[in-house]
Design a protein around this motif. Structure first.
Motif, PDB file in Angstrom:
ATOM      1  N   GLY A  70       0.820  -1.213   0.000  1.00 51.98           N
ATOM      2  CA  GLY A  70       0.000   0.000   0.000  1.00 51.98           C
ATOM      3  C   GLY A  70       0.848   1.253   0.000  1.00 51.98           C
ATOM      4  N   HIS A  71       1.894   1.264   0.800  1.00 61.39           N
ATOM      5  CA  HIS A  71       2.804   2.422   0.781  1.00 61.39           C
ATOM      6  C   HIS A  71       3.434   2.592  -0.595  1.00 61.39           C
ATOM      7  N   ASP A  72       3.835   1.481  -1.197  1.00 57.42           N
ATOM      8  CA  ASP A  72       4.440   1.555  -2.527  1.00 57.42           C
ATOM      9  C   ASP A  72       3.472   2.173  -3.539  1.00 57.42           C
ATOM     10  N   GLN A  73       2.225   1.774  -3.488  1.00 58.28           N
ATOM     11  CA  GLN A  73       1.254   2.222  -4.482  1.00 58.28           C
ATOM     12  C   GLN A  73       0.662   3.591  -4.175  1.00 58.28           C
ATOM     13  N   LEU A  74       0.527   3.926  -2.902  1.00 55.54           N
ATOM     14  CA  LEU A  74      -0.151   5.163  -2.508  1.00 55.54           C
ATOM     15  C   LEU A  74       0.791   6.308  -2.153  1.00 55.54           C
ATOM     16  N   HIS A  75       1.967   5.993  -1.679  1.00 62.12           N
ATOM     17  CA  HIS A  75       2.871   7.018  -1.143  1.00 62.12           C
ATOM     18  C   HIS A  75       4.232   6.941  -1.819  1.00 62.12           C
ATOM     19  N   LYS A  76       4.225   7.137  -3.104  1.00 62.12           N
ATOM     20  CA  LYS A  76       5.450   7.013  -3.908  1.00 62.12           C
ATOM     21  C   LYS A  76       6.549   7.935  -3.372  1.00 62.12           C
ATOM     22  N   GLY A  77       7.732   7.354  -3.234  1.00 63.99           N
ATOM     23  CA  GLY A  77       8.886   8.143  -2.818  1.00 63.99           C
ATOM     24  C   GLY A  77       9.027   8.341  -1.327  1.00 63.99           C
ATOM     25  N   ILE A  78       8.128   7.750  -0.526  1.00 61.64           N
ATOM     26  CA  ILE A  78       8.214   7.911   0.928  1.00 61.64           C
ATOM     27  C   ILE A  78       8.571   6.566   1.549  1.00 61.64           C
ATOM     28  N   ASN A  79       9.653   6.525   2.307  1.00 63.32           N
ATOM     29  CA  ASN A  79      10.034   5.311   3.019  1.00 63.32           C
ATOM     30  C   ASN A  79       9.229   5.260   4.315  1.00 63.32           C
ATOM     31  N   ARG A  80       8.683   4.108   4.643  1.00 67.67           N
ATOM     32  CA  ARG A  80       7.804   3.988   5.806  1.00 67.67           C
ATOM     33  C   ARG A  80       8.157   2.779   6.662  1.00 67.67           C
ATOM     34  N   PHE A  81       7.918   2.925   7.979  1.00 69.82           N
ATOM     35  CA  PHE A  81       8.053   1.832   8.930  1.00 69.82           C
ATOM     36  C   PHE A  81       6.669   1.501   9.466  1.00 69.82           C
ATOM     37  N   PHE A  82       6.349   0.239   9.623  1.00 67.19           N
ATOM     38  CA  PHE A  82       5.081  -0.187  10.205  1.00 67.19           C
ATOM     39  C   PHE A  82       5.374  -0.469  11.673  1.00 67.19           C
TER      40      PHE A  82
END
Length: 137
Positions: A70-82
């Protein structure tokens, strides 16, 4: 979000987050991320990675993969931690969106039966019990 998920399922002929991630060229890694991090998504040198905590049960690994997808598809260019400590009760906007994406992907093509409880629906669709607060009946 519905449209993105529909297109992914149609293109890859599955709602399995692992298969979709591989089809998109996202590398999946499993490592010990400590007690509070379940997974993370990052890009480096045009390569995309989903990292999943290796000690999670299979149900959680599947959910985390879908969440990070979901992060890959919705928040392009933002690295995220769950982060476990922030994901259940007061997640930020991006985390709520990734949780919603994961739930929609993992429940695609299923409906809640009229007499079915939310807890049973989660069990049937492989959604971790803790994530049922994000399901909109």
């Amino acid at each position: 979000m519905d449209d993105i998920i529909r297109k992914l399922i149609r293109k890859y002929k599955t709602s399995c987050p692992f298969e979709i991630a591989r089809g998109l060229g996202i590398q999946i890694r499993y490592i010990d991320l400590g007690k509070t991090t379940k997974g993370l998504y990052y890009r480096k040198l045009r390569r995309r990675f989903i990292v999943i905590h290796n000690e999670l049960p299979a149900e959680w690994q599947r959910f985390v993969c879908a969440h990070e997808l979901g992060h890959d598809q919705l928040h392009k260019g933002i690295n995220r931690f769950f982060l476990e400590e922030h994901s259940y009760f007061a997640p930020g906007k991006l985390e709520r969106q990734a949780n919603g994406f994961a739930i929609m992907l993992l429940t695609a093509g299923t409906v809640m039966h009229p007499e079915e409880t939310l807890e049973n629906y989660c069990k049937r669709t492989g959604i971790p019990h803790e994530m049922q607060v994000f399901i909109q009946p």
